[in-house]
Design an enzyme around this catalytic site. Sequence first.
Site, PDB file in Angstrom:
ATOM      1  N   TYR A  71     -25.728  39.308  -7.211  1.00 30.58           N
ATOM      2  CA  TYR A  71     -25.279  38.301  -8.174  1.00 30.58           C
ATOM      3  C   TYR A  71     -26.473  37.653  -8.862  1.00 30.58           C
ATOM      4  O   TYR A  71     -26.522  37.557 -10.094  1.00 30.58           O
ATOM      5  CB  TYR A  71     -24.443  37.245  -7.452  1.00 30.58           C
ATOM      6  CG  TYR A  71     -23.916  36.163  -8.365  1.00 30.58           C
ATOM      7  CD1 TYR A  71     -22.878  36.427  -9.255  1.00 30.58           C
ATOM      8  CD2 TYR A  71     -24.432  34.868  -8.331  1.00 30.58           C
ATOM      9  CE1 TYR A  71     -22.375  35.432 -10.084  1.00 30.58           C
ATOM     10  CE2 TYR A  71     -23.936  33.870  -9.152  1.00 30.58           C
ATOM     11  CZ  TYR A  71     -22.908  34.158 -10.031  1.00 30.58           C
ATOM     12  OH  TYR A  71     -22.418  33.177 -10.860  1.00 30.58           O
ATOM     13  N   SER A  83     -25.944  31.963 -14.670  1.00 27.18           N
ATOM     14  CA  SER A  83     -25.814  31.026 -13.560  1.00 27.18           C
ATOM     15  C   SER A  83     -27.208  30.562 -13.179  1.00 27.18           C
ATOM     16  O   SER A  83     -28.189  31.292 -13.386  1.00 27.18           O
ATOM     17  CB  SER A  83     -25.159  31.721 -12.360  1.00 27.18           C
ATOM     18  OG  SER A  83     -25.295  30.940 -11.187  1.00 27.18           O
TER      19      SER A  83
END
Length: 272
Positions: free
Chosen positions: A166, A154
Site C-alpha cells: 500500500y 495517502s
Amino acid sequence: MPEPTRYGGRLEGKVAIVTGAGAEGEGIGIGRAIATVLAGEGARVCCADLDLARAQATAERIGRTGGAAFAVAGDVSQAGDCERLVAETVSRHGRLDVLVNNVGISPPTRLDSFDEALWSRVFDVNLKSAVLMSRYAVPAMTAGGGGAIINISSIAGMRAHGSLAYGASKAAMAQLSREIAAAYGRAGIRANTVAPGHVMTSHVEHLMAAEMRETRRKVGPLGIEGDAWDVAAAVTFLASDEARFITGVELPVDGGVTAIAPLAAHGLIMGG
C-alpha cells in the site's frame, strides 16, 4: 458527518469522473464525498465503482440535492473498462474536464510474509488503475482544451505506516502526477496528488477503537479530526480554475501530522 459549506458554481460547466465513488449504505467515504462536492459546485459527475449499486446510491444522493450525476460500473484495473468509462462520459456530456483517481485497497503486506499475487493486486488497483484512467482521459481532456487529474494517494506514501504494498503504491501515485504534469502541461492538463491522513470515514469508523481514534486526534497539531469532506474540499480546489497555476504537487490533508517530528507528536499526545 455534516456536509460542508457550498460556495456554488466553481465547477459550473465541467464534467468529471470519480472512481471509487460508491460507499456502503448511507456512509460517507472519500469517493462519495468528492463526487458530492464536485456536483455541488456545478460539475456533471460520472460516479464509477466496481459495485454498480453503490455508485447508483451516490448518484441518487447527488440528484436529491439538485446535482447532476450518473453511475457506471467498471473494474478500473482493466484497460477496457477504463476506456469505456471515459467514452461513456464524453458521449453523454461531450467533454471531460476532471478525473479523480480515488480507487484503493490496503491489505496488510510485509516482506516476511510476501505474497506476490497480493502485491500485484494492490498495485493493479491502486496504481495501474490511475495510469489506465489517465491514459484514456488525457486525449479527451486535450480535445476540450485541457483539464485536471487528481490522484488520491495517502500519507502512507510519504511516511512508513507498516503496509509494504500500500505504501509503495501510494508513493508511486505522487510520481505519476508529476510525470503527467511534465508531459501534458502544454496541452492544458494539470495533475496533482492529494494525500489524506488521519481522516475519519464511515468505513474507518467501524474498524477503529475509540482509544486509537482519540490518539489520532491528539497527535495532529490542530487537535481535531478530519473527515472525507476535508479531502473533497482539497480535490475541488485543485479541480477548479482557482488552481490554474498549480500542477505536480502533493498536498497532504492530514491536520499537519506529516509536518511534525516524532518527539513533537509525542508531546502533543501527552498534552492532550
